[in-house]
Motif scaffolding. Structure first.
Motif, PDB file in Angstrom:
ATOM      1  N   GLY A   1      13.382   3.131  -9.885  1.00 16.55           N
ATOM      2  CA  GLY A   1      13.593   3.267  -8.452  1.00 16.55           C
ATOM      3  C   GLY A   1      12.443   2.740  -7.620  1.00 16.55           C
ATOM      4  O   GLY A   1      11.461   2.188  -8.142  1.00 16.55           O
ATOM      5  N   LEU A   2      12.587   2.929  -6.326  1.00 15.17           N
ATOM      6  CA  LEU A   2      11.565   2.594  -5.338  1.00 15.17           C
ATOM      7  C   LEU A   2      11.293   3.821  -4.488  1.00 15.17           C
ATOM      8  O   LEU A   2      12.230   4.539  -4.106  1.00 15.17           O
ATOM      9  N   GLU A   3      10.029   4.072  -4.184  1.00 13.29           N
ATOM     10  CA  GLU A   3       9.647   5.181  -3.319  1.00 13.29           C
ATOM     11  C   GLU A   3       8.668   4.672  -2.271  1.00 13.29           C
ATOM     12  O   GLU A   3       7.677   4.015  -2.606  1.00 13.29           O
ATOM     13  N   HIS A   4       8.939   4.980  -1.012  1.00 12.99           N
ATOM     14  CA  HIS A   4       8.105   4.482   0.077  1.00 12.99           C
ATOM     15  C   HIS A   4       7.544   5.653   0.872  1.00 12.99           C
ATOM     16  O   HIS A   4       8.275   6.563   1.265  1.00 12.99           O
TER      17      HIS A   4
ATOM     18  N   GLY B   1      13.080   7.460  -1.049  1.00 13.66           N
ATOM     19  CA  GLY B   1      13.315   6.369  -1.973  1.00 13.66           C
ATOM     20  C   GLY B   1      14.761   6.252  -2.385  1.00 13.66           C
ATOM     21  O   GLY B   1      15.638   7.002  -1.935  1.00 13.66           O
ATOM     22  N   VAL B   2      15.006   5.286  -3.255  1.00  7.92           N
ATOM     23  CA  VAL B   2      16.314   5.082  -3.863  1.00  7.92           C
ATOM     24  C   VAL B   2      16.102   4.981  -5.370  1.00  7.92           C
ATOM     25  O   VAL B   2      15.101   4.407  -5.827  1.00  7.92           O
ATOM     26  N   GLU B   3      17.037   5.545  -6.143  1.00 13.99           N
ATOM     27  CA  GLU B   3      16.836   5.659  -7.577  1.00 13.99           C
ATOM     28  C   GLU B   3      18.167   5.460  -8.317  1.00 13.99           C
ATOM     29  O   GLU B   3      19.224   5.900  -7.852  1.00 13.99           O
ATOM     30  N   TYR B   4      18.098   4.786  -9.453  1.00 12.47           N
ATOM     31  CA  TYR B   4      19.243   4.666 -10.361  1.00 12.47           C
ATOM     32  C   TYR B   4      18.915   5.407 -11.647  1.00 12.47           C
ATOM     33  O   TYR B   4      17.805   5.252 -12.192  1.00 12.47           O
TER      34      TYR B   4
ATOM     35  N   GLU C   1       0.806  -1.217   0.000  1.00 15.30           N
ATOM     36  CA  GLU C   1       0.000   0.000   0.000  1.00 15.30           C
ATOM     37  C   GLU C   1       0.839   1.268   0.000  1.00 15.30           C
ATOM     38  O   GLU C   1       0.334   2.341  -0.303  1.00 15.30           O
ATOM     39  N   ARG C   2       2.139   1.169   0.299  1.00 22.12           N
ATOM     40  CA  ARG C   2       2.917   2.389   0.489  1.00 22.12           C
ATOM     41  C   ARG C   2       4.209   2.455  -0.331  1.00 22.12           C
ATOM     42  O   ARG C   2       4.923   3.452  -0.261  1.00 22.12           O
ATOM     43  N   THR C   3       4.537   1.431  -1.109  1.00 23.82           N
ATOM     44  CA  THR C   3       5.795   1.420  -1.852  1.00 23.82           C
ATOM     45  C   THR C   3       5.524   1.410  -3.348  1.00 23.82           C
ATOM     46  O   THR C   3       4.779   0.557  -3.846  1.00 23.82           O
ATOM     47  N   LEU C   4       6.153   2.326  -4.058  1.00 24.40           N
ATOM     48  CA  LEU C   4       6.005   2.453  -5.500  1.00 24.40           C
ATOM     49  C   LEU C   4       7.297   2.011  -6.183  1.00 24.40           C
ATOM     50  O   LEU C   4       8.372   2.531  -5.887  1.00 24.40           O
ATOM     51  N   ALA C   5       7.191   1.039  -7.091  1.00 23.45           N
ATOM     52  CA  ALA C   5       8.307   0.638  -7.947  1.00 23.45           C
ATOM     53  C   ALA C   5       8.049   1.220  -9.331  1.00 23.45           C
ATOM     54  O   ALA C   5       6.958   1.045  -9.886  1.00 23.45           O
ATOM     55  N   TYR C   6       9.034   1.908  -9.906  1.00 20.33           N
ATOM     56  CA  TYR C   6       8.775   2.638 -11.147  1.00 20.33           C
ATOM     57  C   TYR C   6       9.976   2.644 -12.079  1.00 20.33           C
ATOM     58  O   TYR C   6      11.124   2.403 -11.681  1.00 20.33           O
ATOM     59  N   VAL C   7       9.677   2.909 -13.334  1.00 20.32           N
ATOM     60  CA  VAL C   7      10.694   3.210 -14.340  1.00 20.32           C
ATOM     61  C   VAL C   7      10.479   4.660 -14.771  1.00 20.32           C
ATOM     62  O   VAL C   7       9.370   5.206 -14.656  1.00 20.32           O
ATOM     63  N   THR C   8      11.548   5.290 -15.275  1.00 19.43           N
ATOM     64  CA  THR C   8      11.457   6.706 -15.613  1.00 19.43           C
ATOM     65  C   THR C   8      12.421   7.044 -16.749  1.00 19.43           C
ATOM     66  O   THR C   8      13.449   6.375 -16.916  1.00 19.43           O
ATOM     67  N   GLY C   9      12.102   8.070 -17.530  1.00 16.55           N
ATOM     68  CA  GLY C   9      12.996   8.483 -18.600  1.00 16.55           C
ATOM     69  C   GLY C   9      12.484   9.711 -19.313  1.00 16.55           C
ATOM     70  O   GLY C   9      11.287  10.047 -19.249  1.00 16.55           O
ATOM     71  N   GLY C  10      13.401  10.424 -19.990  1.00 16.97           N
ATOM     72  CA  GLY C  10      13.008  11.606 -20.739  1.00 16.97           C
ATOM     73  C   GLY C  10      14.207  12.411 -21.205  1.00 16.97           C
ATOM     74  O   GLY C  10      15.365  12.017 -21.018  1.00 16.97           O
ATOM     75  N   PRO C  11      13.961  13.567 -21.813  1.00 20.64           N
ATOM     76  CA  PRO C  11      15.040  14.413 -22.315  1.00 20.64           C
ATOM     77  C   PRO C  11      15.765  15.160 -21.200  1.00 20.64           C
ATOM     78  O   PRO C  11      15.197  15.415 -20.136  1.00 20.64           O
TER      79      PRO C  11
END
Length: 269
Positions: A199-202, A211-214, A155-165
């Protein structure tokens, strides 16, 4: 039985909006982390004798390659090719603002960042004089606008991918042990690029998440040039040999790319 089903369905409907609000709306925050270079040990320098736009071999009066001692992917230790220092891996820091929309367990959104990565990328050349020539680039500042999409775990942790210019002002510099010729360069440049990762965001409270992000960043940096002219060198100096007005240096690899691992903090409204 029917009453129990209706009660359960009502409870589910009431619970769904609460879940959907977990990662909804705007937020501001920042990130702090560590940047490190990719593998560029094979990078060299290219030379344009006479400023005519073609790549040339810089030769001595004997017709031999003036840069036969070679190149290395780092900052030169001295005049002779006895090795180079590693590229600079160091901290990065950014401020950010974004907006998320949650649909059930799925989240889509956008985030913009502005900040600095203090990572440095160098290449060195060595001549038979002997002398060394080092070109270095660092990020003066950078900005990016990224889409992101993910799924809520629990309910509280988001796993995501991200990208852009991405867009950056790159600070280019040059140093040499050659004290005979004169050197001119065109300094800083502005470059477009791309950035991507995940990354992951809690959420620790309804309004605060960490969170932590690469991220992997790549910029096209092919505008920097260093021109070598005579200075106090004699007329048989390889850079001006046979009446050439001088020689222009550039890096063989136009890519300025690096990796980053960082922690994130967000305050949601």
């Amino acid at each position: 039985m029917r009453s129990s089903i209706l009660t359960a369905a009502g409870a589910l409907l009431l619970a769904t909006p609460a879940l959907a609000q977990e990662f909804n709306g705007p937020y501001v925050g920042g990130s702090f982390g560590y940047s490190f270079n990719g593998d560029d040990d094979e990078e060299t320098m290219l030379f344009d004798r006479g400023f005519d736009g073609t790549d040339d071999t810089v030769t001595t009066t004997a017709g031999t390659n003036a840069f036969s001692p070679g190149f290395c992917g780092g900052r030169a230790f001295g005049s002779r090719n006895t090795g180079c220092g590693d590229d600079r891996d160091t901290i990065q820091y950014h401020v950010r603002a974004g907006w998320d929309v949650q649909f059930g367990k799925f989240v889509v959104g956008a985030v913009g960042e502005f900040g600095r990565s203090e990572v440095g990328d160098s290449v060195a050349a060595f001549s038979t004089t002997p002398a060394s020539y080092t070109m270095t680039r660092t990020i003066d500042w950078e900005a990016n606008l990224r889409a992101r999409a993910g799924v809520v775990l629990g309910e509280r942790t988001l796993a995501y991918v991200t990208g852009g210019p991405a867009y950056a002002r790159i600070d280019n510099s040059f140093e040499t042990t050659n004290t005979q010729n004169a050197f001119l360069d065109n300094g800083k440049s502005r470059s477009w690029g791309v950035v991507g990762g995940g990354g992951l965001e809690h959420k620790f409270t309804p309004n605060v998440s960490m969170g932590v992000e690469y991220l992997y960043s790549r910029y096209k940096d092919d505008d920097y040039r260093v021109r070598v002219v005579q200075g106090i060198a004699n007329p048989i100096n390889p850079f001006i040999l046979f009446g050439a007005p001088g020689t222009e240096f550039r890096r063989s690899d136009p890519r300025f790319d690096f990796h980053a691992v960082r922690g994130t903090l967000a305050f949601r409204f």
